[in-house]
Design a protein around this motif. Structure first.
Motif, short mmCIF file in Angstrom:
data_model
loop_
_atom_site.label_atom_id
_atom_site.label_comp_id
_atom_site.label_asym_id
_atom_site.label_seq_id
_atom_site.Cartn_x
_atom_site.Cartn_y
_atom_site.Cartn_z
N ILE A 158 -1.35 3.80 -11.30
CA ILE A 158 -2.06 4.27 -10.28
C ILE A 158 -1.04 4.76 -9.18
CG2 ILE A 158 -3.44 3.50 -8.39
CD1 ILE A 158 -4.56 1.52 -9.96
N THR A 159 -0.93 5.89 -8.64
CA THR A 159 -0.25 6.45 -7.69
C THR A 159 -0.65 6.20 -6.27
OG1 THR A 159 0.31 8.29 -9.16
CG2 THR A 159 1.09 8.49 -7.01
N ALA A 160 0.19 5.94 -5.49
CA ALA A 160 0.23 5.82 -4.14
C ALA A 160 -1.03 4.70 -4.22
CB ALA A 160 0.09 7.11 -3.41
N THR A 161 -0.97 3.59 -4.57
CA THR A 161 -2.28 2.43 -4.17
C THR A 161 -2.66 2.40 -2.85
OG1 THR A 161 -0.66 0.74 -3.96
CG2 THR A 161 -1.17 1.04 -5.95
N GLN A 162 -3.98 2.22 -2.91
CA GLN A 162 -4.75 1.87 -1.86
C GLN A 162 -5.39 0.51 -1.64
OE1 GLN A 162 -7.68 5.38 -1.46
NE2 GLN A 162 -5.91 6.89 -1.30
N THR A 163 -5.82 0.06 -0.68
CA THR A 163 -6.49 -1.22 -0.67
C THR A 163 -7.88 -1.34 -1.58
OG1 THR A 163 -7.69 -0.81 1.51
CG2 THR A 163 -5.71 -1.95 1.64
N THR A 164 -8.44 -0.07 -1.73
CA THR A 164 -9.69 -0.01 -2.65
C THR A 164 -9.37 -0.26 -4.24
OG1 THR A 164 -9.26 2.31 -2.56
CG2 THR A 164 -10.88 1.41 -0.93
N LYS A 173 -6.73 11.96 -16.42
CA LYS A 173 -6.43 11.69 -15.10
C LYS A 173 -7.73 11.29 -14.42
CE LYS A 173 -1.82 13.18 -14.50
NZ LYS A 173 -0.93 14.12 -13.40
N GLN A 174 -7.75 10.38 -13.44
CA GLN A 174 -9.00 10.25 -12.67
C GLN A 174 -8.58 10.03 -11.18
OE1 GLN A 174 -11.22 6.82 -13.79
NE2 GLN A 174 -12.19 7.66 -15.59
N LYS A 175 -8.10 11.11 -10.36
CA LYS A 175 -7.85 11.12 -9.16
C LYS A 175 -6.32 10.57 -9.21
CE LYS A 175 -12.40 10.97 -6.68
NZ LYS A 175 -13.15 10.35 -5.93
N ARG A 176 -6.15 9.29 -8.54
CA ARG A 176 -4.59 8.81 -8.62
C ARG A 176 -4.70 7.95 -9.76
NH1 ARG A 176 -4.62 5.26 -5.60
NH2 ARG A 176 -6.93 5.06 -4.81
N LEU A 177 -5.53 7.94 -10.70
CA LEU A 177 -5.25 7.16 -11.92
C LEU A 177 -5.03 7.94 -13.37
CD1 LEU A 177 -6.98 5.34 -9.97
CD2 LEU A 177 -7.94 4.15 -11.99
N GLU A 214 0.90 -1.16 0.13
CA GLU A 214 0.07 0.03 0.06
C GLU A 214 0.71 1.27 -0.07
OE1 GLU A 214 -2.68 0.29 3.32
OE2 GLU A 214 -4.01 1.65 2.23
N GLY A 215 0.45 2.13 -0.91
CA GLY A 215 1.45 3.39 -1.11
C GLY A 215 2.33 3.43 -2.37
N VAL A 220 -3.25 -5.42 -3.35
CA VAL A 220 -2.47 -4.45 -2.45
C VAL A 220 -2.30 -4.67 -1.07
CG1 VAL A 220 -2.59 -1.95 -1.63
CG2 VAL A 220 -3.46 -2.62 -4.02
N LEU A 221 -1.10 -4.87 -0.57
CA LEU A 221 -0.89 -5.42 0.69
C LEU A 221 -0.82 -4.30 1.66
CD1 LEU A 221 1.98 -7.68 -0.40
CD2 LEU A 221 -0.26 -8.35 -0.01
N PRO A 222 -1.55 -4.42 2.80
CA PRO A 222 -1.87 -3.09 3.75
C PRO A 222 -0.46 -3.24 4.53
CG PRO A 222 -2.90 -5.23 4.52
CD PRO A 222 -2.54 -5.58 3.17
#
Lengths: 113, 112
Positions: A76-82, A57-61, A15-16, A111-113
């Motif tokens: 994807i920048t700074a991945t999240q678990t979502t 761009k769509q937010k972090r994508l 994650e991140g 995505v690993l937390p």
């Protein structure tokens, strides 16, 4: 035959961290589409790119369409678990008198937390 | 707004039994309709598409057939299921050919 190649098949990130999936077509595409499928769900349309060299761009994508309109990428920048799921690209190809979407094999993101 | 309904959500069938999966679209006219199959952890394979009532195109020779008896109804059938027919079946629609697809929630079919 007409096909869309997508790599990597699997990606595990912490994650991140950032993530990128790449899509390559055997022929020039009029447009390219991206879909996301959550585990156990159905594919959902994310975006369509039409112009050579287009970046959206769509937010972090961030989505890019190559200058030759034969390749595309999703970053994807700074991945999240979502963000977990499988990401597919798809391009239109002619089949006889019809034009239908052909999907890449997808990139499964964990995505690993 | 447009909606797509697909049922059932899960189905367990014995080998050799018949199959009927139904999909309906609301809120639009003359949609392009599609049936896709997805094996576990794999990509999307286009099985059939239809541009109008009674017009069916098959992409892959197989044990399945499709019909479109009404403008917004698409049915996937088989007379005798095989083990290899197991998978996740997705119905989808688009306003025009090769435009963005709207998928149904899918049917997880297990043939035992």
């Amino acid at each position: 035959g007409q096909q869309v190649m997508q790599i990597p098949q699997y990606q595990h990130v912490q994650e991140g961290e950032d993530f990128t999936t790449y899509c390559n077509s055997s022929t020039t595409l009029s447009n390219i589409q991206w879909y996301k499928q959550r585990p156990g769900g159905h594919p959902v349309f994310l975006i369509q790119l039409v112009k050579s060299g287009e970046v959206k761009k769509q937010k972090r994508l961030t989505f890019q369409f190559g200058e030759a309109k034969k390749n595309s990428s999703l970053h994807i920048t700074a991945t999240q678990t979502t963000d977990v799921g499988t990401y597919f690209c798809a391009g239109p190809f002619s089949s006889g008198s019809a034009r239908q979407l052909t999907f890449g094999s997808g990139t499964q993101l964990t995505v690993l937390p | 707004s447009q909606t797509i309904h697909q049922w059932p959500a899960t189905l367990v069938q014995p080998v050799g039994s018949p199959l009927s999966l139904e999909c309906t679209v609301e809120g639009t006219s003359n949609p392009n309709l599609y049936w896709y199959r997805q094996a576990a952890g794999r990509g999307l394979q286009l099985l059939f598409y239809s541009v109008g009532i009674g017009q069916i195109s098959s992409e892959v020779p197989q044990n399945l057939s499709a019909s479109r008896p009404q403008d917004r109804q698409f049915i996937l059938s088989s007379k005798k299921l095989l083990l290899s027919d197991s998978g996740f079946y997705l119905c989808a629609w688009s306003p025009r050919q090769a435009e963005k697809l709207f998928f149904g929630s899918g049917t997880q079919l297990s043939v035992l």
